[in-house]
Every structure is written in structure tokens, then in C-alpha cells.
Design an enzyme around this catalytic site. Structure first.
Site, short mmCIF file in Angstrom:
data_model
loop_
_atom_site.label_atom_id
_atom_site.label_comp_id
_atom_site.label_asym_id
_atom_site.label_seq_id
_atom_site.Cartn_x
_atom_site.Cartn_y
_atom_site.Cartn_z
N ASP A 2 -31.56 -9.22 10.48
CA ASP A 2 -31.75 -10.06 12.21
C ASP A 2 -31.16 -8.65 12.46
O ASP A 2 -31.13 -7.95 12.10
CB ASP A 2 -30.57 -11.03 12.70
CG ASP A 2 -29.24 -10.35 12.62
OD1 ASP A 2 -28.98 -9.93 11.50
OD2 ASP A 2 -28.31 -10.31 12.82
N GLU A 51 -25.76 -11.10 11.33
CA GLU A 51 -24.58 -9.77 11.59
C GLU A 51 -24.34 -9.78 12.62
O GLU A 51 -23.75 -9.39 13.20
CB GLU A 51 -25.04 -9.11 10.26
CG GLU A 51 -23.56 -8.15 9.98
CD GLU A 51 -23.52 -7.05 10.72
OE1 GLU A 51 -23.22 -6.58 10.46
OE2 GLU A 51 -24.94 -6.85 11.36
N1 BES Z 1 -25.17 -1.71 9.35
C1 BES Z 1 -23.88 -2.05 11.09
C2 BES Z 1 -22.11 -1.71 10.20
C3 BES Z 1 -22.33 -0.56 10.13
C4 BES Z 1 -22.50 0.50 11.56
C5 BES Z 1 -22.14 0.57 8.73
C6 BES Z 1 -22.68 1.91 11.33
C7 BES Z 1 -21.92 2.08 9.19
C8 BES Z 1 -22.11 3.18 10.52
C9 BES Z 1 -24.02 -3.54 11.36
O1 BES Z 1 -25.16 -3.56 11.56
C10 BES Z 1 -23.46 -3.57 13.04
O2 BES Z 1 -24.50 -2.84 13.72
N2 BES Z 1 -22.19 -4.50 13.21
C11 BES Z 1 -21.67 -4.28 13.74
C12 BES Z 1 -20.52 -5.06 13.76
C13 BES Z 1 -20.78 -6.23 15.18
C14 BES Z 1 -21.65 -6.82 15.37
C15 BES Z 1 -19.79 -7.83 14.83
C16 BES Z 1 -21.19 -3.45 14.62
O3 BES Z 1 -20.94 -2.64 14.01
O4 BES Z 1 -21.05 -2.99 15.39
MN MN Z 2 -26.42 -3.64 9.20
MN MN Z 3 -26.18 -3.49 13.41
#
Ligand code: BES
Ligand code: MN
Ligand code: MN
Length: 467
Positions: A88, A153
Site C-alpha cells: 500500500d 502499513e
Molecule cells: N517506510 C516507512 C517507515 C520509515 C519512515 C522508515 C522513515 C524509515 C524512515 C513506513 O511506510 C511509514 O511511513 N510508516 C509510518 C507509520 C504510520 C503510518 C503508522 C510513519 O512512520 O509515519
Molecule cells: Mn514503508
Molecule cells: Mn510510509
């Protein structure tokens, strides 16, 4: 491995064409209008799994978006890795800021531009192609793999934890491999050993039944927009500390060794600031920028809404005001405890002149793993073979909500094997994936399977520390 490497190098163009097709599916999990596209993307992912030779491929239902699963379990005596990622993507607005359309993947200057290119379809696809290379060339993988690619996610992995709990036996593995993080910088491949957690809320204030003429009623009632500003102004002090009582109680202190390691990384604060277009950087005064974003918790306002924002002027007292706010958390802060502290604080500081409602939205626990874990070490060797450079060890400020559930529910550690770049605009307009990193990542993933496959199966379930 040589035939596997050859396969990857000679099939680059086809990989790219297939990835473009993957990126053409607008699998935006947050928007109901894309529900069917999200499902189509799960099916595309499953179809791709079948094509590369995975077995028992299925699209598993959840109360929300489906999960694509597949496996290959014929590496007798070798460990089993669970590859997790998400198909997604985030919404694309503001659409007018995209140079090329978000769902028509376009190569410019060695970078592939599309929503999801880096986060996370490109990184998921990198694993699928590494698996394909092994299976097509050798008819086997050096390690057992279970692949789980979810579709929620970006909306907090709402249903995945229940799924993992129900499918515990089917998901049993020795380690989780996740490629959903970034490299420290261009040419600096990295292994991430810590993520921040998240606690997200909406605050709604209501002052009156309906909007009011600000001439007739101004001065007689509280203005919810002003009250909201006053409430938010009490969330952080001028040196960047969060003022919610008890917020820092469980924060694990940075060790001197960790601080020294961070300082060794090639970080240029001035170009970082310039790149962001910020007049000044701001954060807790006693910490460096890397420490602030990786190892310290913080509070942010994500959006504000109140009153008249259209063209011209309108003399009105808005009836309501709304804010979306969130806190990034670090080990050992617990999102549930932080939520309780936050809600109590908002209620305490909001005056009786307005009605207040705090709604909890998604969240996730912070996570950290042990650098000495043999899997982390194996990942380091794989990166070195795939990229021809030693990996550095980093933490990240972002969150992957499910990582700590893998530890709690399956009792296995995770290895974060990401190849994104900080400047790749994930969640923003003009997201891209640097193609050299994609191809290097396919190689590194292929090496990682061989590295983990060479580890003894018994005794591989080394627990990670902390959360
Ligand atoms: N891939 C990211 C997580 C991430 C962000 C890892 C920056 C390393 C650096 C993931 O898809 C993401 O965006 N996670 C969200 C989680 C939320 C929607 C619960 C985030 O970090 O905002
Ligand atoms: Mn991600
Ligand atoms: Mn993300």
C-alpha cells in the site's frame, strides 16, 4: 552465486518494466475510493509471487485490506526468513506538484519517479527479484522463505497483529527481514537497528452550536481556534521539550558509545538545513540533529482546521477547531501509557469554555535490535557484497508499527535491510527510487539469503533486545 548475479545483471530492464507495472496500481490504503485498487495490488503481488516460483501463494483476507503471502520451504536444515513489506502507498496530494503523474512511473536521471517507488513497492520488488534469480538459476533458494506483503502499513497495520496471532504456526520463522527504511545517504548503505514508535490523535474543540457573527458575539464566547492554539502552545517548550507530564519517564538514554557512533556518520548539518529549506533547525537544545530524530521522542502538529480559509474575509467565530497531532516515541516509551498521559493533559489544560474530544488514531511501539545479532551481522556482509561498500549502522525516526509485534507474537528478531534514500520524497510529491540502489539491493538481498542460509538452523532464533 555467480549465475544468480548474472541473472540479476542481465534482467535489469525487465525488472524495471515489471516494477513500473506494479507502481501503476494506485494502492492508496487510506482512501476508500481506492479499495478495489488496493485489492488488485494484493492480487498483482500474489501473481508475481507465483511467477517467480513461490508456492502456496494466496491473498489472505483481513477485516481491512488483504495480505499477499507465498513461501518456499525446501531448504532442508537451513533457517527460515519471513520477508515483510507493504504494497500500500500514501495518498498523492498535492497532485499538482508532481512533475510526472504519480502512477505512471517515469525514469529521470537514473531515478524512478512514482508513488510507492521507495516506500515500499520498490523495496518489496527487490526481494521478489532476488528470490526469482535464485529459483530460476538454481531451482532452489539457499534459505527457506515466507513472504508476507500487507496492504495497511500506511494506515497503521490495523489488522496485521491479529493476523499474525492467528497464523502464528504458519508464520514460524527464525528472523524477519524488512526492507522499508533508508540508507544513511547516497553511497552509504546502512542497516537500521532502531525505529521510533508513534501515538497519533485528533483533538476536536467545540465552542458553540454553530458559527457566529463575530460582531454580534465577539467578546462574549471563547473562540475555539484561539483555545486550540493555546492548548497546542502548551505541548512543547521553547527548547523543544514536550510538556506532557511523565512523557520522558521511560525514555532510554542514549549511551555515550551510541552518541560517539552517531558523530562518526558523514552528516553535514548545514547542507541538511539547506536541503530542507529551513531558516534554522530546531529541536531539544542538548541533542544533535541525528539524536533528535533517531533517539529522542517528539511532538508534532500534523494538521489544523478551523473557521474561514477561503478567498477574501469573513467575520465569523468558528464553532469548532480541529487538530491532528502525533508523538514519535523511543524505547522504552509505551504508546498506551503515552496516550493516557496525553489525554489527561489535554483535558487538564483545555478551559471549560469549549467542549473537547480527543480521539486516538493509529500508533506503534518503538523498536530496537541488538547490533551483535548474527542476523544483523549477516545483513552487514550481504550489503557489502551487493553494494561493494561496508554498511553503517543507523537508527530511523520513522515507524513500522508491526516490527515489535514480530518480536512479541512470533518471538523472533527483525533485520532492517532498507535501500531508500532520505531525499526520495516518501509520502511527498515526486517520490522516487534511485535505480542503482534498487539493482544493488536485488544483489544484496540475493546475498543475504545465501548468508542466512549458511547459518545453522538450530540456535538461530536469537532474541533481540528491548522493544
Ligand atoms: N517506510 C516507512 C517507515 C520509515 C519512515 C522508515 C522513515 C524509515 C524512515 C513506513 O511506510 C511509514 O511511513 N510508516 C509510518 C507509520 C504510520 C503510518 C503508522 C510513519 O512512520 O509515519
Ligand atoms: Mn514503508
Ligand atoms: Mn510510509
Amino acid at each position: 552465486m555467480n549465475n544468480v548475479i548474472d541473472f540479476i545483471n542481465t534482467n535489469r530492464d525487465r525488472f524495471l518494466d515489471e516494477l513500473k507495472a506494479y507502481l501503476a496500481i494506485p494502492s492508496v490504503s487510506a482512501l476508500a475510493e481506492h479499495k478495489d485498487d488496493v485489492r488488485r495490488c494484493a492480487e498483482w503481488t500474489a501473481g508475481q509471487m507465483r511467477e517467480i516460483g513461490l508456492e502456496n501463494v494466496r491473498v489472505a483476507e483481513t477485516p481491512g485490506h488483504p495480505i499477499a503471502c507465498g513461501e518456499w520451504l525446501h531448504a532442508e536444515g537451513a533457517p527460515t526468513i519471513l520477508i515483510y513489506g507493504h504494497y500500500d502507498v500514501q495518498p498523492v496530494d498535492p497532485l499538482d506538484q508532481w512533475i510526472s503523474p504519480p502512477f505512471e512511473a517515469t525514469v529521470r536521471d537514473g531515478d524512478l519517479f512514482a508513488r510507492g517507488a521507495a516506500d515500499d513497492k520498490g523495496q518489496v520488488f527487490m526481494h521478489l527479484k532476488a528470490i526469482e534469480a535464485h529459483l530460476k538459476q538454481n531451482g532452489r533458494l539457499p534459505v527457506n522463505v515466507k513472504v508476507l506483503i500487507e496492504g495497511e502499513e500506511e494506515v497503521g497495520s490495523t489488522h496485521l497483529e491479529d493476523y499474525i496471532r492467528q497464523e502464528k504456526a504458519a508464520l514460524a520463522s527464525n528472523v524477519v527481514v524488512i526492507s522499508d527504511t533508508g540508507m544513511f545517504a547516497r553511497g552509504v548503505p546502512s542497516i537500521c537497528y532502531g525505529l521510533r514508535g508513534l501515538a497519533y490523535f485528533q483533538i476536536d474543540l467545540r465552542g458553540t452550536k454553530s458559527d457566529l457573527h463575530s460582531g454580534s458575539f465577539g467578546g462574549a464566547v471563547a473562540n475555539p481556534a484561539i483555545v486550540l492554539a493555546q492548548v497546542l502552545a502548551q505541548m512543547k517548550d521553547r527548547s523543544g521539550h514536550v510538556k506532557v507530564p511523565g512523557f520522558y519517564d521511560d525514555v532510554r538514554a542514549l549511551t555515550e558509545q551510541e552518541r560517539a557512533e552517531f558523530k562518526r556518520l558523514p552528516f553535514d548539518e548545514k547542507s541538511y538545513r539547506k536541503e530542507l529549506g529551513a531558516p534554522r533547525l530546531f529541536g531539544e537544545s542538548e541533542y544533535t540533529t541525528l539524536e533528535r530524530t533517531w533517539a529522542r521522542p517528539t511532538f508534532d502538529v500534523n494538521g489544523l482546521l478551523s473557521g474561514f480559509t477561503g478567498e477574501g474575509a469573513k467575520t465569523v467565530i468558528p464553532a469548532t477547531a480541529m487538530a491532528k497531532v502525533s508523538m514519535r516515541l523511543v524505547p522504552n516509551q509505551d504508546p498506551d501509557r503515552i496516550a493516557a498521559l496525553f489525554e489527561a493533559y489535554v483535558k487538564k489544560i483545555t478551559p471549560k469554555t469549549v467542549e473537547v474530544k480527543v480521539t486516538r488514531m493509529h500508533g506503534g511501539k518503538p523498536w530496537m535490535t541488538d547490533l551483535d545479532s548474527p542476523f544483523v551481522q549477516a545483513a552487514g556482509r550481504a550489503i557489502e557484497q551487493g553494494f561493494g561498500k561496508r554498511a553503517v549502522f543507523t537508527r530511523e525516526g520513522g515507524s513500522i508499527p508491526i516490527v515489535s509485534a514480530f518480536q512479541h507474537e512470533l518471538g523472533i528478531p527483525s533485520v532492517l535491510f532498507g535501500i531508500g534514500l532520505p531525499e526520495e520524497n516518501s509520502h511527498a510529491p515526486n517520490e522516487f527510487l534511485h535505480l542503482d540502489n534498487f539493482y544493488g539491493g536485488v544483489l544484496a538481498a540475493a546475498f543475504l539469503y545465501a548468508e542466512i542460509g549458511a547459518m545453522p538452523e538450530s540456535g538461530t532464533a536469537v532474541p533481540s533486545v528491548g522493544e
